[in-house]
Design an enzyme around this catalytic site. Structure first.
Site, PDB file in Angstrom:
ATOM      1  N   HIS A 123       0.884  -1.176   0.000  1.00 45.21           N
ATOM      2  CA  HIS A 123       0.000   0.000   0.000  1.00 45.21           C
ATOM      3  C   HIS A 123       0.918   1.221   0.000  1.00 45.21           C
ATOM      4  CE1 HIS A 123      -2.498  -2.918   2.298  1.00 45.21           C
ATOM      5  NE2 HIS A 123      -3.546  -2.283   1.804  1.00 45.21           N
ATOM      6  N   GLU A 254     -11.167  -6.308  -4.540  1.00 48.64           N
ATOM      7  CA  GLU A 254     -11.031  -7.405  -3.566  1.00 48.64           C
ATOM      8  C   GLU A 254     -12.262  -7.484  -2.662  1.00 48.64           C
ATOM      9  OE1 GLU A 254      -7.212  -7.606  -1.594  1.00 48.64           O
ATOM     10  OE2 GLU A 254      -8.109  -8.508   0.179  1.00 48.64           O
ATOM     11  N   HIS A 293     -11.448 -13.934   3.420  1.00 47.28           N
ATOM     12  CA  HIS A 293     -12.648 -13.102   3.240  1.00 47.28           C
ATOM     13  C   HIS A 293     -13.817 -13.989   2.790  1.00 47.28           C
ATOM     14  CE1 HIS A 293      -9.958  -9.318   2.407  1.00 47.28           C
ATOM     15  NE2 HIS A 293      -9.761  -9.835   3.600  1.00 47.28           N
ATOM     16  N   ASP A 331      -5.910 -13.733   8.830  1.00 50.76           N
ATOM     17  CA  ASP A 331      -4.790 -13.623   7.877  1.00 50.76           C
ATOM     18  C   ASP A 331      -3.650 -14.580   8.194  1.00 50.76           C
ATOM     19  OD1 ASP A 331      -5.902 -11.645   6.238  1.00 50.76           O
ATOM     20  OD2 ASP A 331      -5.181 -10.020   7.512  1.00 50.76           O
TER      21      ASP A 331
HETATM   22  C1  XUL Z   1      -7.749  -6.439   4.217  1.00 46.78           C
HETATM   23  C2  XUL Z   1      -6.988  -6.868   3.030  1.00 46.78           C
HETATM   24  C3  XUL Z   1      -6.106  -5.826   2.426  1.00 46.78           C
HETATM   25  C4  XUL Z   1      -6.095  -5.834   0.932  1.00 46.78           C
HETATM   26  C5  XUL Z   1      -5.313  -4.701   0.330  1.00 46.78           C
HETATM   27  O1  XUL Z   1      -8.514  -7.436   4.789  1.00 46.78           O
HETATM   28  O2  XUL Z   1      -7.049  -7.986   2.623  1.00 46.78           O
HETATM   29  O3  XUL Z   1      -4.838  -5.960   2.941  1.00 46.78           O
HETATM   30  O4  XUL Z   1      -5.562  -7.038   0.435  1.00 46.78           O
HETATM   31  O5  XUL Z   1      -5.722  -3.472   0.787  1.00 46.78           O
HETATM   32 CO    CO Z   2      -6.150  -8.973   0.970  1.00 43.42          CO
END
Ligand code: XUL
Ligand code: CO
Length: 458
Positions: A123, A254, A293, A331
């Site tokens: 980012h 995403e 997700h 994650d």
């Molecule tokens: C948040 C996520 C982010 C995106 C990029 O859950 O997955 O890190 O991949 O902004």
């Molecule tokens: Co992500």
């Protein structure tokens, strides 16, 4: 992304004082080697991932296109809502200075190179500190990107995708593209303009939009149609700017159903595909699917990968996993070989992910505090995916599942079935058919047989 500053150590301060030092950040760790005969405790080598080995017509590195994400691996501190940072990296001096940002980037490129991946992701706000205004912020970003260009040239590393952080700064607390204040929407657009320009400069293969704050907490204060159309117009501005500057990377959206907002607009793959089609954006975007997700949305691990691919919309994968017994985005590194096999089955069926890849949007646990844990986690996940690839290749080569699924739908290849499949049948014809043929025979779905066949390959 965390508001906790990493605690500084004496060693880190010393290193920080010697700004510009090109020392070794991971002493004692050599480039990770492929050692297929290594034992169970040898976790700093690949036992399955052999980058140049050809599997199903392509090298492993071409199928897998592994990428390390900067935000978790180099900005993660281990802080959680209940506790302070636990991950104290020796190159961090605890400041938000440019010197610290540059030193951290050098540490990252040493990590990428020793690990043996070809791609990274970031980012804008991960790599350079925000200034007092947009002009200063952009200047900081340019200066760090200058260094990233140099490091990419020196190491051969490539950028899988860049993205903008449109969720951490308090200005975005009510949304970025969907904020009720146009001033803030304009700020987000200005930020994405710069993000696209630096991603192009770094040769980014893709550009990701994750709508971190695009959703609502209460419907009572929210005009959902206005917000969704503003978001579509925001994306149209991005498409126009992409064309204007000649950026050829793929745009990716995403999906995520919740967290941080209670309802995220980009709920899951099918919701996003519907949104893109509704607003005429489906030719300009594909999807970046993150299995953690997908499971938060209440689906099985591979569901969104399969759905996006079926509609020709699978662009890239944030290859991580959640904890099946927890309801939030943990994650974690993907270590489950069966899940990896299912994902690679789809990737093989579609002929590969290029220009996308498998990006490790994963973080080591806050209790995994050693520097070597950064390597162990990535190596373990790369090996899990290499096994997934080999399993999926065998599954596909032997073609048992493909044949069984084909046979299951055989009735659509002739007669009334072929007409239905083409969209050429009428209800009268169907009635006529049933009156002649009578009651259909029920056929077993044979779920357990399919499951047993999959287990044969895993
Ligand atoms: C948040 C996520 C982010 C995106 C990029 O859950 O997955 O890190 O991949 O902004
Ligand atoms: Co992500």
């Amino acid at each position: 992304m965390s508001s906790f500053a990493p605690a500084s150590s004496k060693k880190a301060k010393k290193r920080a004082a010697a700004d510009g030092v090109d020392g070794e950040f991971f002493p004692g760790i050599e480039k990770i080697q492929y050692k297929p005969d290594a034992g169970p405790e040898d976790v700093l080598c690949f036992k399955h991932y052999n980058a140049s080995e050809v599997v199903y017509g392509k090298s492993m590195e071409d199928w897998l296109r592994f990428s390390v994400c900067f935000w978790h691996t180099f900005r993660g501190t281990g802080a959680d809502p209940f506790g302070f940072p636990t991950l104290h990296r020796p190159w961090e001096d605890g400041s938000d200075s440019m010197e610290n940002a540059k030193r951290r980037l050098k540490a990252a490129f040493e990590f990428f190179t020793k690990l043996g991946v070809n791609y990274w992701t970031f980012h804008d706000r991960d790599i350079a500190p925000e200034g007092n205004d947009l002009a200063e912020t952009n200047k900081n970003l340019d200066e760090v990107v200058d260094l990233a260009v140099k490091l990419q040239e020196e190491t051969g590393m490539k950028l899988l995708w860049g993205t903008c952080n449109l969720f951490a700064n308090p200005r975005y607390m009510n949304g970025a593209a969907t904020n009720p204040d146009a001033h803030i929407v304009a700020h987000a657009a200005a930020q994405v303009k710069k993000g696209l320009e630096v991603t192009k400069r770094l040769g980014g293969r893709n550009f990701v939009f994750w709508g971190g704050r695009e959703g609502y907490h209460t419907i009572l204060n929210t005009d959902v149609l206005a917000e969704l159309s503003h978001m579509a117009n925001f994306f149209k501005m991005a498409v126009a700017h992409k064309k204007k500057i000649g950026f050829t990377g793929q745009f990716l959206l995403e999906p995520k159903p919740k967290e941080p907002t209670k309802h995220q607009y980009d709920y899951d793959a099918m919701t996003v595909i519907g949104f893109l089609k509704h607003f005429g954006l489906d030719k300009d975007f594909k999807l970046n699917i993150e299995p953690n997700h997908t499971t938060l949305a209440g689906h099985g691990y591979e569901h969104d990968v399969v759905m996006a691919s079926a509609f020709g919309m699978l662009g890239s994968i944030d290859s991580n996993t959640g904890s099946p017994d927890l309801g939030w985005d943990t994650d974690q590194f993907p270590m489950d070989v069966k899940n990896c096999t299912m994902v690679m089955k789809t990737v093989l069926e579609m002929g590969g992910l290029t220009p996308g890849g498998l990006n490790f949007d994963c973080k080591v646990r806050r209790e995994s505090t050693d520097l070597e844990d950064m390597f162990i986690s990535h190596v373990g996940a790369m090996d899990a995916f290499a096994r997934g690839l080999k399993n999926a290749a065998k599954l596909r080569q032997e073609g048992v599942l493909t044949r069984l699924v084909k046979e299951r739908y055989l009735s659509f290849s002739s007669g009334i079935g072929a007409k239905i499949a083409k969209g050429a049948a009428t209800m009268e014809e169907c009635e006529e058919y049933i009156l002649q043929k009578g009651e259909p025979k029920a056929a077993s779905g044979k779920q357990e047989k399919y499951e047993a066949i999959l287990n044969h390959y895993v």
